[in-house]
Design a protein around this motif. Structure first.
Motif, PDB file in Angstrom:
ATOM      1  N   PRO A 135      24.799  13.340  -8.550  1.00  0.00           N
ATOM      2  CA  PRO A 135      24.153  14.664  -8.120  1.00  0.00           C
ATOM      3  C   PRO A 135      22.793  15.113  -8.786  1.00  0.00           C
ATOM      4  N   ILE A 136      22.574  14.625  -9.768  1.00  0.00           N
ATOM      5  CA  ILE A 136      21.355  15.026 -10.663  1.00  0.00           C
ATOM      6  C   ILE A 136      20.244  14.132  -9.774  1.00  0.00           C
ATOM      7  N   TRP A 137      20.527  12.764  -9.454  1.00  0.00           N
ATOM      8  CA  TRP A 137      19.382  12.121  -8.798  1.00  0.00           C
ATOM      9  C   TRP A 137      19.021  12.980  -7.341  1.00  0.00           C
ATOM     10  N   LYS A 138      20.208  13.087  -6.680  1.00  0.00           N
ATOM     11  CA  LYS A 138      20.030  13.933  -5.420  1.00  0.00           C
ATOM     12  C   LYS A 138      19.052  15.075  -5.470  1.00  0.00           C
ATOM     13  N   GLU A 139      19.567  15.925  -6.790  1.00  0.00           N
ATOM     14  CA  GLU A 139      19.026  16.918  -6.829  1.00  0.00           C
ATOM     15  C   GLU A 139      17.450  16.997  -7.072  1.00  0.00           C
ATOM     16  N   LEU A 140      17.108  15.728  -7.913  1.00  0.00           N
ATOM     17  CA  LEU A 140      15.677  15.344  -8.275  1.00  0.00           C
ATOM     18  C   LEU A 140      14.926  14.636  -7.074  1.00  0.00           C
ATOM     19  N   GLY A 141      15.744  14.350  -6.011  1.00  0.00           N
ATOM     20  CA  GLY A 141      15.092  13.753  -4.804  1.00  0.00           C
ATOM     21  C   GLY A 141      14.782  12.252  -5.062  1.00  0.00           C
ATOM     22  N   PHE A 142      15.456  11.478  -5.946  1.00  0.00           N
ATOM     23  CA  PHE A 142      15.284  10.080  -6.196  1.00  0.00           C
ATOM     24  C   PHE A 142      15.763   9.295  -4.898  1.00  0.00           C
ATOM     25  N   HIS A 143      14.843   8.395  -4.723  1.00  0.00           N
ATOM     26  CA  HIS A 143      15.129   7.587  -3.647  1.00  0.00           C
ATOM     27  C   HIS A 143      14.626   5.992  -3.834  1.00  0.00           C
ATOM     28  N   TYR A 144      15.330   5.195  -3.263  1.00  0.00           N
ATOM     29  CA  TYR A 144      14.873   3.780  -3.627  1.00  0.00           C
ATOM     30  C   TYR A 144      14.599   3.008  -2.219  1.00  0.00           C
ATOM     31  N   ASP A 145      13.744   1.888  -2.328  1.00  0.00           N
ATOM     32  CA  ASP A 145      13.774   1.094  -1.061  1.00  0.00           C
ATOM     33  C   ASP A 145      15.017   0.084  -0.968  1.00  0.00           C
ATOM     34  N   SER A 146      15.460  -0.152  -1.987  1.00  0.00           N
ATOM     35  CA  SER A 146      16.649  -1.029  -1.621  1.00  0.00           C
ATOM     36  C   SER A 146      17.719  -0.847  -3.044  1.00  0.00           C
ATOM     37  N   ILE A 147      18.947  -1.205  -2.594  1.00  0.00           N
ATOM     38  CA  ILE A 147      20.025  -1.099  -3.454  1.00  0.00           C
ATOM     39  C   ILE A 147      20.623  -2.274  -3.615  1.00  0.00           C
ATOM     40  N   ALA A 148      20.771  -2.825  -5.154  1.00  0.00           N
ATOM     41  CA  ALA A 148      21.952  -3.992  -5.280  1.00  0.00           C
ATOM     42  C   ALA A 148      22.976  -3.774  -5.822  1.00  0.00           C
ATOM     43  N   THR A 149      24.265  -4.016  -5.409  1.00  0.00           N
ATOM     44  CA  THR A 149      25.258  -3.823  -6.163  1.00  0.00           C
ATOM     45  C   THR A 149      26.228  -5.276  -6.415  1.00  0.00           C
ATOM     46  N   GLY A 150      26.635  -5.245  -7.600  1.00  0.00           N
ATOM     47  CA  GLY A 150      27.352  -6.417  -8.250  1.00  0.00           C
ATOM     48  C   GLY A 150      28.761  -5.853  -8.522  1.00  0.00           C
ATOM     49  N   PHE A 151      28.888  -6.014  -9.976  1.00  0.00           N
ATOM     50  CA  PHE A 151      30.282  -5.746 -10.446  1.00  0.00           C
ATOM     51  C   PHE A 151      30.615  -4.458 -10.297  1.00  0.00           C
ATOM     52  N   ILE A 152      31.958  -4.352  -9.505  1.00  0.00           N
ATOM     53  CA  ILE A 152      32.482  -3.004  -9.351  1.00  0.00           C
ATOM     54  C   ILE A 152      33.963  -2.858 -10.002  1.00  0.00           C
ATOM     55  N   ALA A 153      33.856  -1.684 -11.029  1.00  0.00           N
ATOM     56  CA  ALA A 153      35.099  -1.654 -11.937  1.00  0.00           C
ATOM     57  C   ALA A 153      36.394  -1.164 -11.325  1.00  0.00           C
ATOM     58  N   ARG A 174      25.922   4.251   1.616  1.00  0.00           N
ATOM     59  CA  ARG A 174      25.883   4.538   2.929  1.00  0.00           C
ATOM     60  C   ARG A 174      25.013   5.798   3.121  1.00  0.00           C
ATOM     61  N   GLU A 175      24.901   6.720   2.419  1.00  0.00           N
ATOM     62  CA  GLU A 175      24.040   7.644   2.536  1.00  0.00           C
ATOM     63  C   GLU A 175      22.600   7.305   2.306  1.00  0.00           C
ATOM     64  N   GLN A 176      22.397   6.385   1.480  1.00  0.00           N
ATOM     65  CA  GLN A 176      20.948   5.963   1.145  1.00  0.00           C
ATOM     66  C   GLN A 176      20.499   5.156   2.286  1.00  0.00           C
ATOM     67  N   ALA A 177      21.380   4.288   2.847  1.00  0.00           N
ATOM     68  CA  ALA A 177      21.081   3.595   4.082  1.00  0.00           C
ATOM     69  C   ALA A 177      20.873   4.284   5.313  1.00  0.00           C
ATOM     70  N   SER A 178      21.235   5.455   5.267  1.00  0.00           N
ATOM     71  CA  SER A 178      21.069   6.248   6.377  1.00  0.00           C
ATOM     72  C   SER A 178      19.431   6.712   6.275  1.00  0.00           C
ATOM     73  N   LEU A 179      18.926   6.813   5.256  1.00  0.00           N
ATOM     74  CA  LEU A 179      17.879   7.047   5.000  1.00  0.00           C
ATOM     75  C   LEU A 179      16.704   5.841   4.980  1.00  0.00           C
ATOM     76  N   GLY A 180      17.337   4.687   5.266  1.00  0.00           N
ATOM     77  CA  GLY A 180      16.460   3.545   5.442  1.00  0.00           C
ATOM     78  C   GLY A 180      16.475   2.633   4.178  1.00  0.00           C
ATOM     79  N   THR A 181      17.163   2.932   3.165  1.00  0.00           N
ATOM     80  CA  THR A 181      17.262   1.851   2.129  1.00  0.00           C
ATOM     81  C   THR A 181      17.925   0.755   2.518  1.00  0.00           C
ATOM     82  N   MET A 182      17.573  -0.516   2.105  1.00  0.00           N
ATOM     83  CA  MET A 182      18.345  -1.699   2.228  1.00  0.00           C
ATOM     84  C   MET A 182      19.308  -1.995   1.059  1.00  0.00           C
TER      85      MET A 182
END
Length: 290
Positions: free
Chosen positions: A83-101, A114-122
């Motif tokens: 939520p903090i990142w969303k409020e600050l307007g942070f956006h990335y060209d791409s996201i890479a996920t690995g280990f999920i706990a 999913r939300e970031q992908a809708s904004l064009g993030t790979m």
């Protein structure tokens, strides 16, 4: 043109290339001891010029290969950060996920992706769960469900053969598969929601290979390789980082895959005589070969 003029043009070209480099967010665990996960990916992507940020999914005492370890899940922290990142307007060209706990964490991260992908993030997903027909220590059936959730939002996913089998409920065969069976496995992963798909460490008609499906042109490919009979933790993360770094530079999927394969092979070959292989490959000594 004078040598000074050529030097100035070269400097401008370098600066222009730096500005064009794409930002990437790593959502992966951080190991206190060992070159795996974020500790393996961050130096490679940084060396390739991409601004790298990170969101830890867990703090892990050391690589799991030592047999004894401690894991601190960070889902509550992630829940407060996004939520903090969303409020600050942070956006990335791409996201890479690995280990999920956990499943709870997977749902949270998948929604964000999913939300970031809708904004064009790979979105790149490495569904880390196991290898050589076995799940890693601590991986449960809920982890498999979590990873299905993750690859459903992927622009590119790249499980190894073991992980692909668990994700698609396909029996694992140590002798590998035929080319047509490999395509069926790619299709099953694509059907879960991933667009382009790679499967690493898979034998195709007895030959160790990386196979892929490129959603951009609906084509399949298979890239054979020579196996070095040495195991290091973190080689999958190294493969991911090299692959992603070149894809973000606009290199084709098949060429980026081949470069990642070549990089992993060279690093294993250069370190195959290391005494303590459980801590992974000391990447900082070899970044120039990438």
């Amino acid at each position: 043109m004078t040598d000074l003029g050529k030097t100035q043009l070269k400097k401008k070209e370098i600066e222009r290339n730096k500005m064009q480099k794409k930002q990437i967010l790593l959502i992966n665990d951080i190991a206190g001891y060992g070159k795996v996960a974020t500790a393996a990916m961050l130096p490679i992507l940084s060396y390739l010029g991409h601004p790298v940020y990170n969101l830890p999914t867990a703090l892990v005492s050391n690589t799991l290969d030592y047999g004894k370890f401690q894991i601190l899940e960070t889902t509550d922290y992630i829940k407060q950060v996004l939520p903090i990142w969303k409020e600050l307007g942070f956006h990335y060209d791409s996201i890479a996920t690995g280990f999920i706990a956990s499943e709870r964490q997977a749902s949270l991260v998948a929604d964000y992706c999913r939300e970031q992908a809708s904004l064009g993030t790979m979105i790149f997903v490495d569904p880390i769960m196991g290898d050589e027909g076995q799940l890693y220590n601590g991986v449960t059936p809920s982890t498999i469900r979590s990873m299905r959730e993750m690859i459903s939002v992927a622009g590119v996913c790249f499980p190894n053969y073991t992980e692909a089998c668990y994700l698609t409920e396909t029996p694992y065969r140590s002798e590998g598969v035929t080319e047509s069976e490999g395509r069926i496995l790619l299709d099953k992963l694509h059907a879960i929601g991933a667009k382009s798909v790679l499967i690493t460490s898979i034998k195709i008609d007895g030959q160790p290979s990386v196979i892929g499906y490129n959603d951009e042109n609906q084509t399949y490919f298979a890239l054979p390789y020579t196996e070095i009979p040495v195991r290091f933790p973190g080689t999958g993360d190294i493969f991911s980082a090299i692959l992603i770094g070149h894809l973000l530079d606009g290199t084709s999927l098949i060429e980026s895959t081949q470069r990642a394969m070549n990089g992993v092979y060279q690093l294993i070959d250069l370190n195959k005589d290391n005494a303590d292989k459980n801590r992974g490959i000391p990447l900082e000594r070899y970044l120039d070969i990438l």
